[in-house]
Write a protein that holds these residues in place. Structure first.
Motif, short mmCIF file in Angstrom:
data_model
loop_
_atom_site.label_atom_id
_atom_site.label_comp_id
_atom_site.label_asym_id
_atom_site.label_seq_id
_atom_site.Cartn_x
_atom_site.Cartn_y
_atom_site.Cartn_z
N UNK A 187 39.13 40.64 41.46
CA UNK A 187 39.21 39.34 40.77
C UNK A 187 39.08 39.48 39.25
N UNK A 188 38.35 40.50 38.81
CA UNK A 188 38.07 40.63 37.37
C UNK A 188 39.19 41.38 36.65
N UNK A 189 39.76 42.35 37.36
CA UNK A 189 40.81 43.18 36.74
C UNK A 189 42.14 42.85 37.41
N UNK A 190 43.15 43.49 36.97
CA UNK A 190 44.43 43.50 37.64
C UNK A 190 44.20 43.98 39.10
N UNK A 191 44.90 43.37 40.08
CA UNK A 191 44.61 43.68 41.49
C UNK A 191 44.72 45.18 41.81
#
Ligand code: PEP
Length: 251
Positions: A196-200
């Motif tokens: 959720x925080x970074x690119x999948x």
């Protein structure tokens, strides 16, 4: 392709002399080639790092630092910058270890250290961990905050590893370490937060390690049942045989 397991030895301040550091690095170098399938990294104290890096040159074992400055080089007495570390052979740095956070390093400072590591092309091993497990589950949001503050908006290719180290489990014995089923639950939560925080795809690739009283007696169970990619090992990494037992159990 399956991801290689990673075992990082954090020597803390247990090893104090160059001769001890040299002997341990040499013993590990001799055995490391016989342990394919497992990556081994070592984090000696700052003054011993260049000598350990020299012993391990041309060996598959990587050397890194236990901490680093949140600032680039300059008027910062006593600080050790990422660029200094890089130039004496470090390839990674731990950031946010709980024993550093206990000295007053907060989430924002940990993020600044992580960014310094990345700009110097050091892999950042981000340590996160709650002080206690709470009935209401608020330790999950504690871990989420530590991850999000450190990692928010990083480029997808940033070289980061997450080491989940519950503070209550550090420096004890295998019997008092986290149980595999509890670790698995937290590893799933950390993976979800990373996605959720970074690119999948970046969130799916970041290795997740566990640290906190890993010894040869609990390595296999934590690896198989805990859903992690390896370990950050403290007290059991400062003698060759116990550390090699842990590495073997990860094969
Ligand atoms: C650590 O503090 O990084 C750690 C894992 O310590 P120990 O293995 O001694 O619990």
């Amino acid at each position: 392709m399956a991801r290689k397991r990673l075992v990082v030895g954090n020597w803390k301040s247990y090893i104090e002399s160059p001769s001890e550091a040299h002997a341990l690095a040499l013993a590990l170098r001799r055995k490391a080639r016989a342990l394919p399938g497992v990556e081994v990294w070592l984090a000696p104290p700052y003054p011993l790092l260049p000598a350990v890096a020299e012993v391990l040159e041309s060996s598959p074992i990587k050397v890194g630092a236990q901490a680093l400055s949140a600032s680039p080089g300059g008027k910062h007495t006593g600080e050790v910058s990422a660029n200094m570390l890089k130039q004496v052979g470090a390839q990674f740095a731990l950031v946010g270890h709980s024993e550093r956070r206990a000295q007053g390093e907060g989430d924002e400072q940990v993020r600044a250290q992580l960014l310094q590591a990345l700009q110097a092309k050091l892999t950042a091993v981000l340590c996160v961990g709650e002080h206690e497990r709470l009935q209401d589950g608020s330790h999950f949001s504690f871990i989420e905050r530590q991850l999000v503050v450190a990692l928010d908006a990083l480029p997808p290719k940033a070289k980061v590893i997450v080491a989940y180290e519950p503070v209550w489990a550090i420096g004890k014995s295998a019997e008092e370490a986290m149980q595999p089923q509890d670790l698995e639950q937290m590893a799933i939560f950390i993976r979800k937060t990373l996605v959720e925080t970074l690119d999948r795809s970046a969130g799916l690739k970041i290795p997740i390690l566990y640290g906190g009283s890993v010894e040869s007696a609990n390595t296999h169970a934590l690896l198989i049942g805990g859903g992690v990619n390896g370990f950050l090992v403290g007290h059991a990494s400062v003698e060759a045989e116990p550390f090699l037992e842990i590495i073997k159990a990860c094969k």
